[in-house]
Design a protein around this motif. Structure first.
Motif, PDB file in Angstrom:
ATOM      1  N   ASP A   1       0.830  -1.211   0.000  1.00  0.00           N
ATOM      2  CA  ASP A   1       0.000   0.000   0.000  1.00  0.00           C
ATOM      3  C   ASP A   1       0.863   1.258   0.000  1.00  0.00           C
ATOM      4  O   ASP A   1       0.561   2.228  -0.697  1.00  0.00           O
ATOM      5  CB  ASP A   1      -0.932   0.024   1.207  1.00  0.00           C
ATOM      6  CG  ASP A   1      -2.114  -0.924   1.058  1.00  0.00           C
ATOM      7  OD1 ASP A   1      -2.357  -1.420  -0.059  1.00  0.00           O
ATOM      8  OD2 ASP A   1      -2.795  -1.162   2.074  1.00  0.00           O
TER       9      ASP A   1
ATOM     10  N   ASN B   1      -1.398   3.946  -1.561  1.00  0.00           N
ATOM     11  CA  ASN B   1      -2.777   3.605  -1.249  1.00  0.00           C
ATOM     12  C   ASN B   1      -2.945   3.741   0.274  1.00  0.00           C
ATOM     13  O   ASN B   1      -2.454   2.927   1.030  1.00  0.00           O
ATOM     14  CB  ASN B   1      -3.069   2.175  -1.699  1.00  0.00           C
ATOM     15  CG  ASN B   1      -4.496   1.761  -1.448  1.00  0.00           C
ATOM     16  OD1 ASN B   1      -5.329   2.585  -1.090  1.00  0.00           O
ATOM     17  ND2 ASN B   1      -4.775   0.489  -1.628  1.00  0.00           N
TER      18      ASN B   1
ATOM     19  N   ARG C   1      -5.110   3.240   3.148  1.00  0.00           N
ATOM     20  CA  ARG C   1      -6.329   2.604   3.642  1.00  0.00           C
ATOM     21  C   ARG C   1      -6.614   2.981   5.086  1.00  0.00           C
ATOM     22  O   ARG C   1      -7.663   2.654   5.609  1.00  0.00           O
ATOM     23  CB  ARG C   1      -6.210   1.083   3.554  1.00  0.00           C
ATOM     24  CG  ARG C   1      -6.170   0.582   2.142  1.00  0.00           C
ATOM     25  CD  ARG C   1      -6.606  -0.854   2.091  1.00  0.00           C
ATOM     26  NE  ARG C   1      -5.483  -1.776   2.097  1.00  0.00           N
ATOM     27  CZ  ARG C   1      -5.612  -3.088   2.143  1.00  0.00           C
ATOM     28  NH1 ARG C   1      -6.807  -3.632   2.206  1.00  0.00           N
ATOM     29  NH2 ARG C   1      -4.559  -3.865   2.126  1.00  0.00           N
TER      30      ARG C   1
END
Length: 136
Positions: A128, A133, A135
Motif C-alpha cells: 500500500d 494507497n 487505507r
C-alpha cells in the motif's frame, strides 16, 4: 621452560587478556582487539502486532527498544527493521490523530484482516505504501 597463566576479562565491551609468564621472564600484559560490536537484535518471530509495537516502544525480553536503535543497529537488523518500520510509522501516525496504540492496532487488524499473519499484514502495508494507497 616457562609456565604461563592466562586471565581473560571482559570490561566495558572490550576483551582484555593478561598473560603472565613466570621463571625469570618479566610479566607481560597484552591487550587483545575488542570483539566485534554486537548490536541489539529484533525478535525473529513476534506473535502479534501488539507485541510488535511493544518491541518498538519498550523492547522485548529486556532488549533495547527498536525506537532507540542507532543507525548501526538498524543496519544490523536491516531486513526485519525495514519490514516493521512501515507498521511502526503507521501506528505513530494514528496516535498523532488521537488513537491509542491499542486502538490503532485494532484499526489495522480491521483494515488488513484479523486472521492474517503479521507477515501478511506487513507485506500488505508495504505494498500500500509503495502504491500510495492510504487505507488507514
Amino acid at each position: 621452560r616457562h609456565e604461563s597463566f592466562v586471565f581473560t576479562l571482559i570490561f566495558s565491551s572490550q576483551l582484555i587478556v593478561f598473560v603472565i609468564l613466570t621463571n625469570s621472564v618479566p610479566s607481560i600484559v597484552e591487550r587483545a582487539a575488542p570483539p566485534a560490536h554486537t548490536a541489539p537484535k529484533l525478535q525473529k518471530y513476534v506473535k502479534n502486532l501488539y507485541l510488535l509495537w511493544k518491541e518498538y516502544e519498550f523492547g522485548l525480553d529486556g532488549k533495547k527498544p527498536a525506537r532507540e536503535f542507532t543507525t548501526y543497529e538498524r543496519g544490523q537488523n536491516k531486513c526485519s527493521y525495514s519490514k516493521r518500520k512501515v507498521f511502526w510509522d503507521i501506528v505513530e501516525k494514528l496516535i498523532q490523530r488521537g488513537y491509542t496504540s491499542d486502538t490503532a492496532i485494532d484499526h489495522i487488524y480491521l483494515v488488513y484482516g484479523m486472521k492474517k499473519s503479521n507477515t501478511q499484514i506487513l507485506d500488505a502495508m508495504r505494498k500500500d505504501k509503495m502504491q500510495k494507497n492510504d487505507r488507514l
